[in-house]
Design a protein around this motif. Structure first.
Motif, mmCIF file in Angstrom:
data_model
loop_
_atom_site.group_PDB
_atom_site.id
_atom_site.type_symbol
_atom_site.label_atom_id
_atom_site.label_comp_id
_atom_site.label_asym_id
_atom_site.label_seq_id
_atom_site.Cartn_x
_atom_site.Cartn_y
_atom_site.Cartn_z
ATOM 1 N N ASP A 72 77.161 82.575 32.861
ATOM 2 C CA ASP A 72 76.594 82.806 31.532
ATOM 3 C C ASP A 72 76.212 81.494 30.855
ATOM 4 N N ALA A 73 77.029 80.460 31.058
ATOM 5 C CA ALA A 73 76.716 79.153 30.460
ATOM 6 C C ALA A 73 75.452 78.565 31.090
ATOM 7 N N ASP A 74 75.323 78.692 32.416
ATOM 8 C CA ASP A 74 74.131 78.173 33.102
ATOM 9 C C ASP A 74 72.871 78.910 32.649
ATOM 10 N N LEU A 75 72.967 80.237 32.526
ATOM 11 C CA LEU A 75 71.810 81.017 32.081
ATOM 12 C C LEU A 75 71.450 80.697 30.641
ATOM 13 N N ALA A 76 72.466 80.492 29.811
ATOM 14 C CA ALA A 76 72.201 80.144 28.408
ATOM 15 C C ALA A 76 71.493 78.801 28.309
ATOM 16 N N LYS A 77 71.899 77.852 29.145
ATOM 17 C CA LYS A 77 71.242 76.542 29.123
ATOM 18 C C LYS A 77 69.805 76.644 29.600
ATOM 19 N N ILE B 72 63.732 78.934 24.550
ATOM 20 C CA ILE B 72 63.982 78.812 23.110
ATOM 21 C C ILE B 72 63.384 77.540 22.522
ATOM 22 N N ASP B 73 63.653 76.388 23.149
ATOM 23 C CA ASP B 73 63.126 75.129 22.611
ATOM 24 C C ASP B 73 61.604 75.137 22.581
ATOM 25 N N ARG B 74 61.009 75.685 23.614
ATOM 26 C CA ARG B 74 59.549 75.733 23.669
ATOM 27 C C ARG B 74 59.005 76.717 22.632
ATOM 28 N N ASN B 75 59.668 77.863 22.486
ATOM 29 C CA ASN B 75 59.236 78.828 21.467
ATOM 30 C C ASN B 75 59.159 78.178 20.088
ATOM 31 N N ARG B 76 60.214 77.478 19.726
ATOM 32 C CA ARG B 76 60.266 76.862 18.396
ATOM 33 C C ARG B 76 59.149 75.826 18.229
#
Length: 332
Positions: A269-274, A281-285
């Motif tokens: 879950d941590a790997d997928l979140a990263k 997410i970063d690109r969306n913003r």
């Protein structure tokens, strides 16, 4: 999710081997799940905003932004979508894409000028970095793709993981660069509609280039764990996209990771979140300001990978938080 980078770097690596055309005759892994498991996955996906739908309209005052989630690979089912969008192009001021024609030229040139972007030109090679067992598995997998292991030994690990995630048919499809993004750009060019990029041409290259080598090697190990079902995964991905269930494929990927990787649930879950953070997410913003600026000049059509649409930090939610009314639009 990777956009224009696929055509450039996949095309480059295909030159290393003697790959032949192949059909993606995989099975839909989602449909093979028990009905209860399918229902649970859909419930998890539905918990995210805008989980279903590929085509949307965002409106605020006089601003009108149409958003189409894309599938980056060739598929005959794109024809119906393109037919639906062609009339819209006639009233569109600008087409926004992850990477436009000029960015693609820059990417191809950069890869030609700097082979170290995908080649490890210094330091230990993959046979030295991986365990002997893992290297043997990797060698077998790339031979099946018509690529000599000796040529793969010096590839950057992040790129090898991408290569392994694609069956042979997918490699040829990626190199053909005829996904919905490309078809929309050709249609826009025919209408003399400007095409602008949402991000610099080297965005994804920088994301992977900044990734620690240990994480890149983990990506190789993870990709090898699911490599045998890569054709099935591609079929599942495509079917889910055309069913307009983009978020579902992300949740299915999470389920598959938990089942086959052998890592702790917390690590997976941590790997997928990263991965979601840096790739989506970063690109969306970063895209929101460019989308809004373009909308000040007239009607916009923004086309980008469908996974960027949904979620609390998806493009649709981010626009909604800026005061836009979001409505789903019909598709065939």
């Amino acid at each position: 999710m990777f956009g224009a980078i696929w055509g450039a770097v996949i095309g480059a690596v295909l030159l290393l081997g003697t790959t032949a055309q192949a059909d993606c005759a995989g099975k839909n892994l989602l449909n093979a799940l028990p009905i209860q498991a399918q229902a649970e996955l859909r419930a998890r996906a539905a918990a995210h905003p805008f989980a279903i739908g590929n085509f949307w309209l965002a409106e605020r005052d006089a601003a009108r932004i149409y958003l189409i989630g894309t599938y980056h690979f060739d598929d005959p089912r794109h024809a119906a979508t393109l037919a639906q969008l062609r009339p819209l192009l006639k009233t569109t001021r600008v087409l926004l894409v992850e990477a436009g024609p000029s960015e693609e030229v820059s990417l191809h040139q950069r890869l030609a000028d700097e082979p170290a972007l995908i080649l490890n030109t210094k330091g230990p090679t993959l046979p030295e970095l991986l365990t002997p067992e893992t290297w043997q598995l990797l060698s077998k997998a790339v031979r099946a793709r018509g690529i000599p292991p000796v040529m793969v030994a010096k590839l950057q690990p992040w790129y090898v993981s991408m290569l392994l995630s694609m069956p042979l048919c997918g490699l040829n499809s990626a190199a053909a660069e005829n996904g919905l993004d490309r078809q929309l750009m050709l249609a826009a060019a025919a209408e003399a509609i400007p095409i602008k990029a949402l991000e610099p041409y080297d965005t994804v290259l920088r994301i992977f280039g900044d990734m620690p080598q240990s994480e890149q090697l983990d990506m190789v190990t993870m990709a090898l764990a699911t490599e045998a079902s890569s054709a099935d995964m591609m079929t599942t991905l495509a079917d889910s996209y055309f069913a307009q269930e983009g978020r579902l494929i992300w949740e299915f990927n999470r389920l598959q990771s938990h089942e086959v990787l052998g890592y702790s649930p917390q690590r997976i879950d941590a790997d997928l979140a990263k991965m979601e953070q840096v790739m989506m997410i970063d690109r969306n913003r970063a895209w929101i300001a460019k989308i809004e600026a373009a909308a000040q000049q007239g009607q916009v059509l923004a086309a980008f990978g469908a996974l960027h649409l949904s979620g609390e930090a998806g493009v649709l939610r981010l626009l909604e938080q800026q005061g836009y009314h979001i409505s789903r639009q019909p598709l065939p």
